[in-house]
Design a protein around this motif. Sequence first.
Motif: not given
Lengths: 259, 319
Positions: A16, A20, A23-24, A27, A93-95, A98, B84, B86, B88-89, B93, B97-98, B145
């Motif tokens: 996963a 990601r 893909k990023v 893109r 961006f806090d990703f 998460s 939070s 992404d 671009l997804l 998606e 992912l989660h 999510r």
Amino acid sequence: MSNMINTRIYFDKIYALWLREVKVFFREKSRLVASTFTPLLWLFVIGTGFGTSASIASHSIDYQKFIFPGIICMSVVFSSVFFGSYVIWDRKFDFLKSVMVAPVSRSTIFTGKTFGGMTNSLIQVGILLVVGIIIGVQFSPFALIQTIVIVLLLSFALTSLGLTLGSYMTSLEGFQMIVSFVVFPLFFLSGALFPIDRLPQWLSILTMIDPVTYSVDALRNIILGMGSHSLDLDLIILLLYTCALGTLGTYSFKRMKAV
Amino acid sequence: MIRIHNLTKRYEKLIAVDNLSLDIEQNEVLGLLGPNGAGKTTVIHMLATLLAPTSGTATVNGFDIHTDPEKVRSSIGIVFQVPSSDDLLTGYENLKLHTLLYGVAPEIREKRISDALDLVGLTDRKNDQVKKYSGGMRRRLEIARGLIHNPQVLFLDEPTLGLDPSSRETMWEYIKNLVRKEKLTIILTTHYMEEADTLCNRIAIIDKGKIIALDTPKKLKSMIGGDVVKLKLKTEGANIDNLNALPFVKKIDCVEGYVLLNVDDAKKNIPEILKHVEAESVESSSPTLNDVFLTLTGRSIKEQAEGGFMERYVQYDKH
């Protein structure tokens, strides 16, 4: 049975995180274009420009072809170390938060990201290899596989380095400094642009410390059939660097603050 | 469901969370209400094992945050203050992912994703990149999510911060819907009084890292003396002594030709009052949670928080 499920879940998590990143990468078109363009610029402008005056003494070979293995490594150095800066983005961006709040261990996050970075590097190298064929570099299928192995090792080592740096830094501005103090020295000291046989001692020592030197030399052995060290030595030292930097990266991710 | 015991977080000079203890029951919606910087988010981060407490401990879903962090993380879903995902997804998606990160079994993954998308009303936008979503949609995706792995506890950290009033109300509807449909314990932080009032069963008012009041919204408001009913009598000077006998009337004042009654639950009791006096007009007003905060601290939550610089900055920074 439950072991099998746990193993599957473990690989799902890495998959996963890897997916990601890939893909990023595709893109964010500007990433792809910029990171492929710079090595090409070097290959064609420096390669051709210096080629008219620099003579690679005793190596009766065209300068552009001579630096081709170096340019492959250069593309890996840039893309892998820079990959570390995306950790800072992810945090901004806090990703990243998460992901860290999910039941995923830090070493798994590190592994997934590293594989992502390696894939990105490999895609760029793929483009360069096609360009290489166009300019007349020849390699056998076996040499191609060897090249990919070396690229993956170098990319693993340097993505780990980039992620380590990214895990310690909080601002993207700070990461720009890395370019001056890490990326350029790694590249210039690797002998990507010149033979390393007859350097003055101070420079020779610096090139010996640089892990990139061994990948450049390995690729010269593989693609051009000329190297300063044996391919075995190159491979062993590269492996040592890969293990050391991988361990450092995992450790750095473990101690990285989540918030 | 959650037991917090003497939880403390100290930064060099600042005590963000000060010896805080609190028990949260199953299926409860608990609000942490307080101004910015009161320590609400710090509490959430510690409970989510993202931040190590200086001292004290807590258990979430029976798991200790110190010794079992991965099990705690499997038990909780969390919606952060700033979305939070992404961008671009696509929405789909991000959720996919989660599901993988949480180890959702392959055979139920797709069902959980589509259920979650349905719940937050994003099914028709699931294949758009998140950067094309509005602020409200991003928040809703975060909720989806947070729920994707069927957690026992959901943390909502300022779920409507920076949303315009109509998106905020939509968001409330989604959260209420969630409480009805899912068996969830929810902890929600907010500095919007109205939000805490509409959504929460119990509210902990938190200021400077300490809980200064903890009760149902109704009881908190009744702390400051119940509702005020303002009556204009048909005949001035009529006998109102019989109102004194009513159990829910606490205080009677006569001001400028009006009768002011301090009562419990005005809505319910106005008809009863009108049986005893003949009035030309009736008005009632309820105390707000802001009045409660004001009474407890001498400061207003509102003046420090509403539309503050940081709030606008956060929005600007994100988009």
